[in-house]
Write an enzyme that holds these catalytic residues in place. Structure first.
Site, PDB file in Angstrom:
ATOM      1  N   ASP A  46     -43.867  43.579 -63.853  1.00 42.30           N
ATOM      2  CA  ASP A  46     -45.177  43.077 -63.993  1.00 42.30           C
ATOM      3  C   ASP A  46     -45.062  40.837 -64.039  1.00 42.30           C
ATOM      4  O   ASP A  46     -45.085  40.136 -64.640  1.00 42.30           O
ATOM      5  CB  ASP A  46     -46.220  43.079 -65.031  1.00 42.30           C
ATOM      6  CG  ASP A  46     -47.634  42.433 -64.220  1.00 42.30           C
ATOM      7  OD1 ASP A  46     -48.773  42.960 -63.703  1.00 42.30           O
ATOM      8  OD2 ASP A  46     -48.137  41.261 -64.698  1.00 42.30           O
ATOM      9  N   TYR A  51     -46.297  32.564 -61.208  1.00 44.75           N
ATOM     10  CA  TYR A  51     -45.905  32.779 -61.628  1.00 44.75           C
ATOM     11  C   TYR A  51     -44.568  32.147 -61.575  1.00 44.75           C
ATOM     12  O   TYR A  51     -44.031  31.411 -62.482  1.00 44.75           O
ATOM     13  CB  TYR A  51     -45.644  33.876 -62.814  1.00 44.75           C
ATOM     14  CG  TYR A  51     -47.049  34.984 -63.064  1.00 44.75           C
ATOM     15  CD1 TYR A  51     -47.862  34.198 -63.562  1.00 44.75           C
ATOM     16  CD2 TYR A  51     -45.905  36.035 -63.497  1.00 44.75           C
ATOM     17  CE1 TYR A  51     -48.786  35.151 -64.054  1.00 44.75           C
ATOM     18  CE2 TYR A  51     -46.987  37.376 -64.326  1.00 44.75           C
ATOM     19  CZ  TYR A  51     -48.190  36.770 -64.337  1.00 44.75           C
ATOM     20  OH  TYR A  51     -49.498  37.607 -64.702  1.00 44.75           O
ATOM     21  N   LYS A  76     -48.587  39.964 -57.431  1.00 44.68           N
ATOM     22  CA  LYS A  76     -50.670  39.386 -57.805  1.00 44.68           C
ATOM     23  C   LYS A  76     -50.615  37.930 -56.563  1.00 44.68           C
ATOM     24  O   LYS A  76     -50.022  37.811 -55.992  1.00 44.68           O
ATOM     25  CB  LYS A  76     -50.905  39.218 -58.973  1.00 44.68           C
ATOM     26  CG  LYS A  76     -50.407  39.782 -59.990  1.00 44.68           C
ATOM     27  CD  LYS A  76     -51.312  39.862 -61.578  1.00 44.68           C
ATOM     28  CE  LYS A  76     -50.961  40.555 -63.225  1.00 44.68           C
ATOM     29  NZ  LYS A  76     -49.120  39.771 -62.647  1.00 44.68           N
ATOM     30  N   HIS A 109     -55.354  39.201 -58.021  1.00 41.86           N
ATOM     31  CA  HIS A 109     -55.250  38.150 -59.478  1.00 41.86           C
ATOM     32  C   HIS A 109     -55.977  37.469 -60.131  1.00 41.86           C
ATOM     33  O   HIS A 109     -56.624  37.681 -61.553  1.00 41.86           O
ATOM     34  CB  HIS A 109     -54.116  37.104 -59.272  1.00 41.86           C
ATOM     35  CG  HIS A 109     -53.187  36.365 -60.867  1.00 41.86           C
ATOM     36  ND1 HIS A 109     -51.766  36.058 -60.661  1.00 41.86           N
ATOM     37  CD2 HIS A 109     -53.501  36.942 -61.700  1.00 41.86           C
ATOM     38  CE1 HIS A 109     -51.544  35.813 -61.874  1.00 41.86           C
ATOM     39  NE2 HIS A 109     -52.507  36.598 -63.118  1.00 41.86           N
TER      40      HIS A 109
END
Length: 275
Positions: A46, A51, A76, A109
């Protein structure tokens, strides 16, 4: 390690119930933890555009020697990419960075309610799914009201809602809504992000009785509730330990005790105000 069980999503896709999350792992450091997770048997990985580590995740997958179809890859959409056209472009960017031909699960997200674009964004995800570029689509950090609007206005029920969930924030009402509508519950911050949950006397007492770590007990609690869970660690020994939770079972009273740790304590942002 015993084989990780899977859940059948509402579109028939199988999703591993235990995965590996890479939140807050630096882009230049992410390959080694992902490789360790793959070696330990994880197949659900994931990540998220926000990120900043999709490229490293993709390289780790490609260099693993494991066939692509054995992985379940989630990424996401960030809040600044809401809107139909922007979401389509953002998906293309994530796919390119990961070096993949398709995503197993693509999520919005956050609902970012002040932008009021999540329904429009969802229509882009419907197209991505219909085109076969994402095997499943879902959301993250959506509340019941966000989900109701999404379902009412689109007619498409998300396969997954990934939310903050741990014994100090059990989301009982939301999980009931998910169960009623066939939405899989996925837990982020499953072991409390180092904020004291694993030091709780009840958690430690239960762990001692099973000769397991507090983290293993909490992750087992998630599995027995039926959640998908994605613990994160950068340490190979902890990565392996977090996956070693399928050789014991909590009693019903232990599950209830962990569920009632309370009072509710949110670690992350509130989805109603985070934009």
């Amino acid at each position: 390690m015993s084989q990780i069980p899977s859940l059948r999503l509402n579109n028939g896709t199988e999703m591993p119930q235990l995965g590996f999350g890479v939140f807050q792992i630096a882009p230049e450091e992410v390959m080694l933890p992902v490789q360790s997770a793959i070696d330990a048997g994880y197949r659900l990985i994931d990540t998220a555009a926000g990120y900043g580590n999709e490229e490293g995740v993709g390289r780790a997958l490609q260099e693993s020697g494991v066939a692509r179809e054995q992985f379940f890859v989630t990424t996401k959409l960030t809040n600044d990419e809401h809107g139909y056209d922007r979401a389509l472009r953002a998906f293309d960017g994530s796919l390119s960075k990961l070096g993949l031909d398709y995503i197993d699960l693509y999520l919005i997200h956050w609902p970012a309610p002040a932008k009021d674009l999540y329904v429009e964004t969802w229509r882009a995800l419907e197209k991505i799914h219909n085109d076969g570029r994402a095997r499943s689509i879902g959301v993250s950090n959506f509340t019941e009201s966000h989900l109701r609007r999404l379902i009412d206005e689109s007619g498409t029920v998300p396969a997954v809602n990934q939310v903050e969930l741990h014994p100090r924030f059990v989301q009982s009402s939301l999980r009931e809504f998910h169960a009623k509508h066939g939405i899989a519950t996925e837990a982020w911050a499953p072991i409390g992000q180092g904020k004291g949950l694993l030091e709780d006397p009840a958690v430690r007492e239960i762990a001692g009785r099973y000769a397991k770590s507090p983290a293993q007990v909490v992750l087992r609690w998630h599995i027995q509730l039926g959640n998908v869970t994605i613990p994160k660690s950068s340490t190979p020994t902890r990565i392996r330990s977090n996956a070693d939770i399928f050789d014991f079972e909590l009693t019903e009273s232990d599950v209830e005790r962990l569920t009632e740790l309370g009072p509710p304590e949110r670690i992350g942002p509130n989805p109603d105000t985070f934009n």
